[in-house]
Design a protein around this motif. Structure first.
Motif, PDB file in Angstrom:
ATOM      1  N   VAL B  39      40.044  36.299  31.114  1.00  0.00           N
ATOM      2  CA  VAL B  39      41.287  36.851  31.656  1.00  0.00           C
ATOM      3  C   VAL B  39      42.343  36.903  30.556  1.00  0.00           C
ATOM      4  O   VAL B  39      42.606  35.903  29.883  1.00  0.00           O
ATOM      5  CB  VAL B  39      41.777  36.001  32.849  1.00  0.00           C
ATOM      6  N   ALA B  42      47.202  37.799  34.209  1.00  0.00           N
ATOM      7  CA  ALA B  42      47.011  37.864  35.656  1.00  0.00           C
ATOM      8  C   ALA B  42      48.385  37.973  36.311  1.00  0.00           C
ATOM      9  O   ALA B  42      49.383  37.476  35.777  1.00  0.00           O
ATOM     10  CB  ALA B  42      46.276  36.622  36.158  1.00  0.00           C
ATOM     11  N   PHE B  66      44.449  41.174  37.620  1.00  0.00           N
ATOM     12  CA  PHE B  66      44.181  40.735  36.243  1.00  0.00           C
ATOM     13  C   PHE B  66      43.805  41.914  35.363  1.00  0.00           C
ATOM     14  O   PHE B  66      43.411  42.982  35.839  1.00  0.00           O
ATOM     15  CB  PHE B  66      43.031  39.710  36.215  1.00  0.00           C
ATOM     16  N   GLY B  68      41.331  41.858  31.723  1.00  0.00           N
ATOM     17  CA  GLY B  68      40.575  40.916  30.908  1.00  0.00           C
ATOM     18  C   GLY B  68      39.561  41.625  30.032  1.00  0.00           C
ATOM     19  O   GLY B  68      39.546  42.859  29.930  1.00  0.00           O
ATOM     20  N   SER B 120      41.330  35.040  39.673  1.00  0.00           N
ATOM     21  CA  SER B 120      41.665  35.375  38.287  1.00  0.00           C
ATOM     22  C   SER B 120      42.727  34.477  37.650  1.00  0.00           C
ATOM     23  O   SER B 120      43.078  34.690  36.494  1.00  0.00           O
ATOM     24  CB  SER B 120      42.142  36.826  38.228  1.00  0.00           C
ATOM     25  N   TYR B 124      38.526  32.287  32.940  1.00  0.00           N
ATOM     26  CA  TYR B 124      37.458  33.261  33.153  1.00  0.00           C
ATOM     27  C   TYR B 124      37.333  33.575  34.640  1.00  0.00           C
ATOM     28  O   TYR B 124      37.625  32.742  35.497  1.00  0.00           O
ATOM     29  CB  TYR B 124      36.108  32.709  32.663  1.00  0.00           C
ATOM     30  N   THR B 125      36.887  34.778  34.905  1.00  0.00           N
ATOM     31  CA  THR B 125      36.547  35.137  36.280  1.00  0.00           C
ATOM     32  C   THR B 125      35.295  35.997  36.237  1.00  0.00           C
ATOM     33  O   THR B 125      34.871  36.442  35.155  1.00  0.00           O
ATOM     34  CB  THR B 125      37.721  35.859  36.974  1.00  0.00           C
TER      35      THR B 125
END
Lengths: 328, 328
Positions: B39, B42, B66, B68, B120, B124-125
């Motif tokens: 990300v 966000a 977000f 990313g 998010s 990380y997502t």
């Protein structure tokens, strides 16, 4: 023009939510462009009952559903002797809504027997000539008197496209729900109606329409749901049964405010469509072709001087159409 | 694939309506067809604040807006290194809604940071690859992070035809109301926005959008009214200002039930349209062409470890967009 001047008639008067049958009412005088109509049959509608409950502070002669005969015209004389039904919104033709072709929403409108215009539960009523529609010869009074509510049912299909493959649920099988079901069935759509009374179900079966009990409707599974119960319970059932992205048609008015989960409307992207008065010409065409059978709804007829009893009878749960016959 | 396995990351955890910044969260493992995304920025949205008020009983990592960079792909490796935004509805592709082309209403869906899918507000997502959209090079992160709410604004015009001569009123000039106003202005329609804060008005003026105070809206005079306040007051103002036969778009969710005069909806034949998530591709096209300026809404940025303060700040009345920067 003079034979009705200064004459009295019998009519059903509403004042402070109380009705009385009065014999001293002046026969209406048609203004330029208006007709005087001798009422042959009048129908009692849920809106009449709501008026008595204070839905709108109306004082005057009740009634908006009728079939009658033009006995005087303050305009085109060809109308005299014609059997007619009449649109109930009396519009100015000049406001922004009228000029935009939305005259049913005329800002100055009066509404027959509902807002500022004496209605049809009387020996005579009057309306602008442009509100009148001649009744086809083969349509008996017992059908023609349903033109206004059948038009209101047809308004749904004037506002929304209902396709023949769609799943459509009508909630409520009373006076209006029956006519909505009869007219929607003509689209070929997959139609079911939520009923509460065996009699309602029998009538729908005679028209080939299938019924469900409330607990059989399933959740979020109908493309289009029509709310025709006139109760907040009906509205909430409609919200539970319409599918995400579907349409909920609000067809009945009821006094007061309703509590609803509007977040569900947003998250499920429901379209809520308010729907009121509809087109008379297609209603008459469907009756002329015997494609609908509104006369099945008739439960009882009363002479005008028993109008109080007739309205009391019509107010009972499950009672369908009650008619008033001024001629008797 | 192995360099993120068994590793920990920082993220904003919501549980029992309380949030905490946790440093012990496992980095998500992308399933087949999914990507792991680092990300970059966000955004905090009203829905995040509603989740904390119990709008939906969510437990997990918050956040759904977000931009990313794809760092791992369990599928097409071409995505790696791409700067992306992601659609938030994670759908099954197999249910009736998905098969009917209404996958945003998938019956089995999870929703990033809202329903059953970690979000998010973290380093990380992860999301399915089919949810991703590459961000055009000339769109900076500070714009791209608005793709999701701008798409939600564009959803209105995906559902309803808004003509260039129509009078359109947007009620509410907060995060979403600003983006709705910016996107509706592109239609050429006669647009006004009801504002409460001078800052909101200044921002809209920068985009050439005119404003009204609540008492200047007039009664029943707008063809289309968009409710974007997230409060029952906004809904009731919308009902008062929309013209008969007009459309009221419900754009914001709020917890609980709302009380409304549904008879007015019927008598005035109002269409209520619930509207939620929208299309990402046109949102990116508008930003690529600099036709909208969402970045004007940015008020403040916080590093991820100050996410609690950032959400507290975003919850204040009149505050527009607050961003979280996991990289800092």
């Amino acid at each position: 023009m003079s034979n009705f001047e200064n004459q009295k008639m019998v009519g059903v008067w509403l004042e402070n939510r109380r009705l009385s049958v009065r014999e001293d009412l002046p026969i209406p005088q048609p203004a330029p462009g208006e007709a005087l109509i001798k009422v042959r049959l009048a129908g009692i509608c849920a809106t009449d009952l709501e008026l008595m409950r204070g839905y709108y502070p109306y004082t005057g002669i009740m009634g908006h559903e009728f079939v009658g005969e033009v006995v005087q015209s303050n305009g085109d004389q060809d109308w005299i002797g014609k059997r007619v039904v009449g649109e109930i919104n009396i519009t100015c033709g000049e406001c922004a809504a009228c000029r935009a072709g939305r005259s049913n929403h005329c800002e100055q409108r009066s509404v027959l027997g509902i807002v500022n215009a004496h209605g049809s539960f009387a020996e005579y009523t009057k309306l602008p000539l442009r509100n009148l529609h001649q009744v086809p010869e083969n349509v008996p009074d017992e059908m023609a008197v349903f033109t206004e509510p059948l038009a209101a049912a047809l308004r749904i299909q004037e506002q929304a496209h209902i396709g023949p493959s769609q799943r459509v649920l009508v909630i409520g099988a009373g006076r209006l729900g029956q006519l909505i079901a009869q007219s929607l069935a003509l689209s070929g759509c997959r139609l079911s109606v939520v009923v509460r009374h065996a009699k309602q179900q029998q009538l729908l079966a005679m028209c080939g329409v299938s019924c469900l009990m409330e607990e059989e409707t399933g959740s979020q599974s109908w493309d289009i749901v029509v709310e025709a119960t006139g109760s907040p319970d009906g509205f909430n059932l409609a919200l539970l049964t319409v599918r995400p992205g579907g349409m909920l048609v609000l067809k009945s008015t009821f006094a007061g405010h309703t509590t609803a989960n509007l977040s569900a409307v947003v998250v499920d992207e429901i379209t809520l469509l308010g729907s009121r008065c509809g087109p008379f010409a297609p209603a008459l065409r469907l009756m002329e072709k015997n494609l609908v059978r509104p006369q099945l709804l008739i439960e009882k007829r009363y002479p005008l001087n028993q109008a109080a009893q007739s309205i009391e009878y019509a107010a009972q749960a499950g009672v369908l159409k009650v008619l008033i016959e001024p001629g008797n």
